[in-house]
Structures are given as C-alpha cells and as structure tokens.
Design an enzyme around this catalytic site. Structure first.
Site, mmCIF file in Angstrom:
data_model
loop_
_atom_site.group_PDB
_atom_site.id
_atom_site.type_symbol
_atom_site.label_atom_id
_atom_site.label_comp_id
_atom_site.label_asym_id
_atom_site.label_seq_id
_atom_site.Cartn_x
_atom_site.Cartn_y
_atom_site.Cartn_z
ATOM 1 C CB CYS A 156 15.989 -110.579 -23.526
ATOM 2 S SG CYS A 156 14.576 -109.510 -23.786
ATOM 3 C CG HIS A 250 17.020 -106.914 -20.381
ATOM 4 N ND1 HIS A 250 17.033 -105.679 -20.982
ATOM 5 C CD2 HIS A 250 16.124 -107.670 -21.081
ATOM 6 C CE1 HIS A 250 16.188 -105.681 -22.011
ATOM 7 N NE2 HIS A 250 15.637 -106.884 -22.096
HETATM 8 P P1 NAP Z 1 11.968 -105.674 -34.620
HETATM 9 O O1 NAP Z 1 13.174 -104.818 -34.475
HETATM 10 O O2 NAP Z 1 10.627 -105.034 -34.602
HETATM 11 O O3 NAP Z 1 12.124 -106.538 -35.982
HETATM 12 C C1 NAP Z 1 11.070 -107.300 -36.520
HETATM 13 C C2 NAP Z 1 11.506 -108.024 -37.784
HETATM 14 O O4 NAP Z 1 10.418 -108.829 -38.268
HETATM 15 C C3 NAP Z 1 11.889 -107.118 -38.948
HETATM 16 O O5 NAP Z 1 12.918 -107.709 -39.686
HETATM 17 C C4 NAP Z 1 10.625 -107.075 -39.794
HETATM 18 O O6 NAP Z 1 10.886 -106.878 -41.182
HETATM 19 C C5 NAP Z 1 10.108 -108.482 -39.631
HETATM 20 N N1 NAP Z 1 8.660 -108.543 -39.861
HETATM 21 C C6 NAP Z 1 7.709 -107.751 -39.304
HETATM 22 N N2 NAP Z 1 6.481 -108.093 -39.797
HETATM 23 C C7 NAP Z 1 6.674 -109.108 -40.680
HETATM 24 C C8 NAP Z 1 5.823 -109.895 -41.494
HETATM 25 N N3 NAP Z 1 4.494 -109.699 -41.509
HETATM 26 N N4 NAP Z 1 6.373 -110.869 -42.265
HETATM 27 C C9 NAP Z 1 7.692 -111.078 -42.260
HETATM 28 N N5 NAP Z 1 8.580 -110.366 -41.499
HETATM 29 C C10 NAP Z 1 8.070 -109.398 -40.703
HETATM 30 O O7 NAP Z 1 11.905 -106.769 -33.441
HETATM 31 P P2 NAP Z 1 13.122 -107.390 -32.558
HETATM 32 O O8 NAP Z 1 13.370 -106.613 -31.327
HETATM 33 O O9 NAP Z 1 14.263 -107.691 -33.465
HETATM 34 O O10 NAP Z 1 12.464 -108.748 -32.033
HETATM 35 C C11 NAP Z 1 12.288 -109.870 -32.866
HETATM 36 C C12 NAP Z 1 11.753 -111.020 -32.033
HETATM 37 O O11 NAP Z 1 12.708 -111.380 -31.026
HETATM 38 C C13 NAP Z 1 10.448 -110.709 -31.280
HETATM 39 O O12 NAP Z 1 9.635 -111.835 -31.250
HETATM 40 C C14 NAP Z 1 10.941 -110.339 -29.883
HETATM 41 O O13 NAP Z 1 9.959 -110.528 -28.897
HETATM 42 C C15 NAP Z 1 12.100 -111.299 -29.725
HETATM 43 N N6 NAP Z 1 13.145 -110.908 -28.779
HETATM 44 C C16 NAP Z 1 13.660 -109.661 -28.805
HETATM 45 C C17 NAP Z 1 14.682 -109.348 -27.897
HETATM 46 C C18 NAP Z 1 15.284 -107.985 -27.841
HETATM 47 O O14 NAP Z 1 16.074 -107.741 -26.911
HETATM 48 N N7 NAP Z 1 14.984 -107.079 -28.764
HETATM 49 C C19 NAP Z 1 15.184 -110.313 -27.033
HETATM 50 C C20 NAP Z 1 14.648 -111.589 -27.051
HETATM 51 C C21 NAP Z 1 13.629 -111.871 -27.939
HETATM 52 P P3 NAP Z 1 10.563 -105.481 -41.965
HETATM 53 O O15 NAP Z 1 11.727 -104.571 -41.658
HETATM 54 O O16 NAP Z 1 10.500 -105.905 -43.373
HETATM 55 O O17 NAP Z 1 9.261 -104.962 -41.398
#
Ligand code: NAP
Length: 357
Positions: A156, A250
């Site tokens: 991002c 960002h």
């Molecule tokens: P997050 O809020 O921590 O959400 C993680 C998600 O993954 C939740 O739905 C969680 O489900 C699920 N999960 C965790 N462990 C799991 C497992 N063992 N098996 C299946 N599902 C699982 O993270 P996020 O910020 O949304 O980011 C998600 C991805 O996008 C990451 O790779 C991050 O680097 C990338 N990203 C994020 C952004 C940003 O601005 N936030 C931008 C670009 C890319 P439960 O609720 O069931 O645990």
C-alpha cells in the site's frame, strides 16, 4: 459494457473479517460485474454467520445486509464451490500456500498479501501503471499447470509512488528516487499498533516495508518481455517508512531524478494529461482521474484528500525543484482502498475486460 449483459461472476473473499476483507465486502456490494457469494476466514469462525463473528470497523457504511447471514467458511477451494474469483486479504504467513491451492483449483486469485508479489511469473499489477504485465499469466499457468492464476497488488505504500512515477518515467525517464512515507495505522491490520504506542507518536520503522517499496517499484515500472520474463526498471530507490497516528491514507514525500530536464509546467502536464489504456476501458472501480494534481501549497493532506475518487485517485501536490535530485513532490493514496481492496477489484475488472475471465 459487455459484462452487464451477462450473469455476474461469483466471487469470494479470503480473510473476510479483517481490515482489508471488510473493505472488499463494502466495495463489492452492488458491484455490476461481481456477486459476492462466499466469505472465508480462520478456523475459529467457521460455520458461523458473518455478522456474528465480525466487528465491523468501517465508519462510512454499515455491514451490508446482503452478506450478514453468510456462513464463514474455511480458506479451501472445496469450501467455496462455484467461485471463479477470490480476493485474498490473508496475512502473509499463511497466504502463500492457500492462494496456490485456489489457483490450482482453477480460481483466479487477486491477492493483497506479499507472498507472490516478486515471483518471476506473477504480475504485480496496477492497471494504470503496468496493465500489460498480465501477459505473464499464460507463462504462469503453463509453468505450474494451473487452470487458475495469481495476480497481486502492490504494497500500500508502493501504490501512490508508482502511480505518480509512471507518467514521469514515460515523459522524462526516471533513474533515482528517494521517498519518506507517513503511513496510517490501518496499514497494520486490526488491532495493529497498540494505541499506547502510536498516539502522540511517530514510529520510524515498519518491518519489511522499505524493502518492499524498493523492489516492488522497480518490478512495476519495469517490463514484461515475452520469452524472457520481468525486467526491472533501472531506478535506484531508497525508502524511509514511518507509521503515524492517522487512521487511513499513506502519504509519501518523494524526490526524483530525471534523465531529461523538464519545466515544472511539463511535469504537472505529464500527470494531468496521463490517460492510461485502462482508463479508456471505463472499468466500474476506476476513478474519473487516476491522478489529481492539487495546486494549494499545503495539499495533499491525509484527512482531506484520501477519499478523492472514492479512495481510488492518487493525489499529488507540492511540486518543487530538488537541490539534490531533479524534483520533489508529495503523493497520497488511500491504503485500504487504492492500496488494497479497491486495487484488487480494479485488477479483476481489468482481467475481465481483457478476456482472462
Ligand atoms: P487483518 O485485519 O489482520 O485480517 C486478517 C484476516 O485473515 C482475518 O480475516 C483473519 O480471520 C484471517 N486469518 C488470519 N489467520 C488465518 C488463518 N490461519 N486461516 C485463515 N484465515 C486467517 O489484516 P489486513 O490488514 O486486512 O491485511 C490482510 C492482508 O492484506 C495482509 O497480507 C496485508 O499485508 C495486506 N495488505 C494490507 C493493507 C492495509 O492497508 N491494511 C494494504 C495492502 C495489503 P479471523 O478473523 O478469523 O482471524
């Protein structure tokens, strides 16, 4: 458009309960081409209705009624039968293998996770920047024997940079870039950085982020050469990444070195007149303008400008001569929309438009 005459494509979201997963759900509500039919998350939530297991964090809208009762399923292809596309918002420690399973099972995977971004046959795609990199899909499918495929989004923080740099690279040639980012808390997912650590603070470290910005920029501004692979753009990139106490958006302070000199008017014109091929396709999630240059001396600002173009426009401002490199400027993009879910959806729309789906 062509797609509107056909049935919608069934899609699912992996990591549907997280920060990016919730953005996917918000942006897919009433999507003209895609029908959200399946939501997957970790084992602890399986079989339960989405609204019971999700604490909805988005402030601009309610949890859509259309998905409230959908049962949360496992992140396995057999748990999402009939789904043609999955949008992956899974953490990097588990996304890699799961995404491969879906691609092997014939599903098109559009991922936000870091795992496959730098793979030799995986496009790291922003349609306005490197739309032609989808040509790598044919080789990817052949190489792995997949009937599906994987396409990734940029980090991002890389997103506003490459969007701002592409027109400059085309017009003047870019050989150097130095960037300092001011990144929002939501970039760390939920709950992300503890409030006690981030309130009244700026943290000059985001694990792995500077490396991602440096390598992803070169891949995205590079070329796909048929029979050869991705060739990085010869740009020296140095990044400083900082977490600050904003919720979303960002901001990047950039100094850039050109191969040919240009006047400030020419630089601004390069941004304002940039109309990439994907823009002409009028994809449903594309903003009216991919880039907007603001002339006020104190813009872009995170709070005021992150939602431009429904969060899909990169806003640029403060162009000045740089005493070390050629020019300096500021660029801003919404991290969970353009830098994550919105970007992935636009990537999928581009693939539909190009007949890959
Ligand atoms: P997050 O809020 O921590 O959400 C993680 C998600 O993954 C939740 O739905 C969680 O489900 C699920 N999960 C965790 N462990 C799991 C497992 N063992 N098996 C299946 N599902 C699982 O993270 P996020 O910020 O949304 O980011 C998600 C991805 O996008 C990451 O790779 C991050 O680097 C990338 N990203 C994020 C952004 C940003 O601005 N936030 C931008 C670009 C890319 P439960 O609720 O069931 O645990």
């Amino acid at each position: 458009m062509e797609m509107e005459r056909h049935a919608k494509i069934p899609v699912g979201v992996l990591g549907a309960t997280g920060m990016v997963g919730q953005r996917f759900i918000q942006l897919l509500e009433n999507h003209p081409w895609f029908e959200l039919v399946a939501l997957a998350a970790s084992e602890r939530h399986q079989g339960r209705p989405y609204n019971e297991v999700t604490s909805w964090r988005l402030t601009e809208s309610e949890l859509p009624a259309s998905v409230a009762a959908l049962p949360v399923v496992a992140c396995r292809p057999e748990a999402l039968p009939g789904v043609k596309i999955v949008f992956s918002a899974l953490p990097g420690d588990i996304a890699g293998e799961i995404e491969i399973e879906f691609a092997r099972a014939g599903v098109a995977v559009f991922s936000n996770a870091k795992n496959h971004r730098m793979a030799a046959d995986v496009p790291l795609l922003i349609p306005e920047v490197n739309a032609d990199h989808i040509a790598a899909i044919t080789q990817q499918q052949k190489q792995h024997g997949w009937s599906g495929f994987i396409i990734t989004n940029a980090n991002c923080a890389t997103t506003p940079l490459v969007m701002a740099l592409k027109p400059l690279q085309q017009a003047f040639g870019v050989n150097k870039m130095l960037v300092t980012t001011l990144q929002a808390i939501s970039g760390a997912g939920y709950p992300g950085v503890p409030s006690y650590d981030i309130l009244d603070n700026a943290i000059p470290y985001i694990g792995g982020e500077e490396e991602k910005v440096e390598i992803e920029t070169r891949k995205m501004l590079g070329e796909w050469q048929e029979g050869h692979g991705f060739v990085d753009a010869p740009i020296a990139v140095s990044a400083h990444c900082n977490r600050i106490a904003t919720r979303e958006g960002h901001l990047a302070c950039v100094s850039v070195g050109f191969e040919r000199d240009a006047t400030p008017e020419e630089v601004i014109a390069a941004w304002e007149q940039y109309i990439p091929a994907s823009q002409q396709a009028q994809l449903p999630s594309a903003p009216e303008y991919a880039l907007r240059y603001r002339t006020e001396h104190d813009r872009p600002q995170t709070l005021r400008d992150r939602d431009t173009g429904h969060g899909m426009t990169t806003t640029i401002g403060r162009l000045r001569r740089c005493p070390i490199l050629s020019y300096k400027f500021v660029a801003l993009a919404h991290n969970t929309i353009r830098g994550a879910a919105g970007g992935s959806i636009l990537n999928a729309e581009w693939c539909v438009h190009k007949g890959l789906l």
